[in-house]
Design an enzyme around this catalytic site. Sequence first.
Site, short mmCIF file in Angstrom:
data_model
loop_
_atom_site.label_atom_id
_atom_site.label_comp_id
_atom_site.label_asym_id
_atom_site.label_seq_id
_atom_site.Cartn_x
_atom_site.Cartn_y
_atom_site.Cartn_z
CG ASP A 1 -87.43 -14.50 38.21
OD1 ASP A 1 -86.38 -14.73 37.57
OD2 ASP A 1 -88.08 -15.40 38.77
CG ASP B 1 -84.26 -20.96 38.64
OD1 ASP B 1 -83.76 -19.84 38.89
OD2 ASP B 1 -85.42 -21.11 38.22
CG ASP C 1 -30.74 -7.18 43.81
OD1 ASP C 1 -30.23 -8.31 43.69
OD2 ASP C 1 -31.97 -6.98 43.82
CG ASP C 2 -26.09 -11.08 44.43
OD1 ASP C 2 -25.29 -11.02 45.37
OD2 ASP C 2 -26.36 -12.13 43.81
CE LYS D 1 -34.50 -9.31 44.63
NZ LYS D 1 -34.05 -8.74 43.34
CD1 TRP E 1 -36.75 -16.00 42.13
CD2 TRP E 1 -36.17 -18.14 41.87
NE1 TRP E 1 -35.40 -16.10 42.39
CE2 TRP E 1 -35.01 -17.40 42.24
CE3 TRP E 1 -36.05 -19.51 41.65
CZ2 TRP E 1 -33.77 -17.99 42.40
CZ3 TRP E 1 -34.80 -20.10 41.80
CH2 TRP E 1 -33.67 -19.34 42.18
N GLY E 2 -42.03 -17.20 42.77
CA GLY E 2 -43.35 -17.78 42.58
C GLY E 2 -43.39 -19.28 42.69
NE ARG F 1 -39.94 -11.88 41.18
CZ ARG F 1 -38.65 -12.04 40.84
NH1 ARG F 1 -37.70 -11.37 41.48
NH2 ARG F 1 -38.32 -12.83 39.85
#
Length: 803
Positions: free
Chosen positions: A152, A207, A462-463, A538, A574-575, A591
Amino acid sequence: MFSVSTTTTFLLSVLLLCYTAALDNGLGRVPPMGWNSWNGLGCEGLNQGVVTQTAEMIVSLGLKDAGYKYLNLDDCWMSPNRTINGTFQADSRRFPSGMKKLGDYIHSKGLLFGIYSSAGTNTCQGLPGSLNYEEMDARTFAKWGVDLLKYDNCYNQNKSGMDRYPKMRDALNKTGRPIFYSLCQWGEEESWRWARDVGNSYRSTPDIAPTWDSIRWNFLKSQHQISHSVPGSWADPDMMEIGNGNLTLDEEKSHFALWCMTKAPLILGMDLRTISNETLSIISNQQLISVHQNMHAKPATCFIGCSSTNSDFSVYATTVSNGDTVMMLINWNDAILASDNIHVMGQDVGVVPTPSQSVVVTDLWSNETIGTFDFDTLKSLPIPTLAPHASVVYRLSIVDSFTAKSLAGLQIHNGLAQAPPMGWNSWNKFGCNITERDVRNVVNVLSYSGLSELGYNYVNIDDCWMAPNRTRDGIYQADPDKFPSGMKDLGNYVHSKGLKFGIYTSAGTKTCQGLPGSLGMEFTDASTFADWGVDFLKYDNCYNEKIPGIDRYTKMRDALNATGRPIFYSLCQWGDEDSWRWAPSVGNAWRSTRDISPHWGTIKNNFLQNQQQVHRSQPGAWSDPDMMEVGNGNLTLDESKSHFALWCLAKAPLWLGMDLTTMAAGIRNIIFNKNLIRVNQDAESLPAVCFKGCNEEAAWSVYATRVTGGDTVAIIVNWNETLQRGISLAAYEIGIVPTLDELVKVKDLWTNNVVGMFDFDELKKLPIPAIPPHASLVYRFSTLKLKRGDAIEMGVNREYSVA
């Protein structure tokens, strides 16, 4: 004596052993279960007769067989005076046989014996405490056969807990007897930072009391520390109050379930002589106890209703060792919560079955099956109307729809991404201007520069690789001007260099650059990618027709699974749509943020947003704050270094995005840093979490993680535009608390130089130099145990006094 300056190498007459956790007792691999005298008996009710009766009842009621093994005496067992030799002695009126015989009796029942003292001059009831008597009392406890010490915080003389609690740890270690060490420091002094190296459990709260408000408050406060609760050191929201006060049956059930789900110590506190059958049934629930004791389950975290102040209900969930998800939905309100006002999907807690899978939902209170659901019907879990403070606990088991065989793990089922992926992506530097020639140049650099040997193995286009139109048969085709050899031939070239071939499309009718997307064409495109030898996809979020991501992204997951080819599946949504809830069951990475750009503000924002989701990041499914901008734009070298280190410690995918053929020497040194890459790829480490400066306004912050072998790696980052001087950081603030026979080696992971060797006291103020704007330090802390023996040559930079 003489003093030796150790700015040069010298011989130290000690043997340095490998790292061991400072609390080296091997206990607490799962949270403890047992009984404590305080909540039900207090001081006046504690005596030898009650304790022996309790031991008998723990056995006769079946509680020992259920897992309740510790029988713990709280305050008031001791005499008001120590012996003439200064040792503890039992209160002879309360315990006429003494502690040793009582402990022997408890052991004879197959139980473990726990005892209490305080890290102060007195206990909370004014009896003798253990401050300055640590070694003597630890020896006494070991002699009595004590198995647990609750320690304690009363009458602490205003001394720091960081000085008091480690002393008893060291004293217990010295006895050689494994004694579970339970710190009861009331959650003060931000003990969650340092308790992991000191105790097997640590109080995260003041407590508790037998009221619903107290139970809820302690649970929610402990949840703030839950990421630091780990095997060997558990966050403790205090002993349970089930069976005490005027709690309703629903409140008792919710109390027990919350403690089980959060993997808190299950320490009963009622008087077992008056326990009701209903309460006994609650604390004996084997379905919930099995979740609590599951060695692979983490403490449950919040998925819905995560505001501690205004949520009507909350949902907490965890995953157990066979891959099942256990979820709890609790009504915090003082009013009835109607079923019509509760909408929860299985997908909300990460359960996303494939077309060949079903989900069996079991109520863990009744142990009855609620129903079997597929992807669509799982979008509305059957939640009954809940009384005030009531809850439901469901176990969601994914099974094969045809064989009813239980399936463990993630539903992506491709075996990839046991560590975060590493590689290169074309977008950040080349955008839509990427060509086959550019890609082949990057492949060559990766293969001959040594980057591939470090782990940068993916080459992701990518794109803008695709033609504006599909073939007559609806098949993707490469843009003939940019990629004249076609994608299959390019993939073969990538593979010929020992690398992996990645490609891009969108979960919409078009890609972000207006080229053909894969929405509605998932199985056709997945088959094409597999035929081309694609290793990585992706999958973007443009032109999504406002269809929920959970529907679009799971279709491509199922299409990729159907090809039989292991293809790393990276969700680029994108989240949005709280995808952290369901994405780990759909893709290998998701992402967590909007697109990054080569500016410090964006890098900081993406990192901080990602940190809110890293508790869901795990082998097989990693949260992704987007590709790195190291080497792009006008980032300073310090900003690039901090960017790289933050991504490494967050265990984010390490995607390079610069033109590798024109890489500057300073950038090369950053991305080639083996020390940081090892942290990112470490098989046992978790994403770093924040220890200091944990709000968006902080001028500087500290993030840290533990790696394989027990070392701690920490980054101290200056978010500000100005030089940061006078940073005060103690090693215990990031969980490093060496014993008296240990030193801590601190190594700079950028320079690879040893900063110094430090003992317990010296670690209270680490030598932190001034940090330039947006710069950072990354240190690795290795705890080394000292033992007299062979002379070991050590290079350090401080003075030692050598006898």
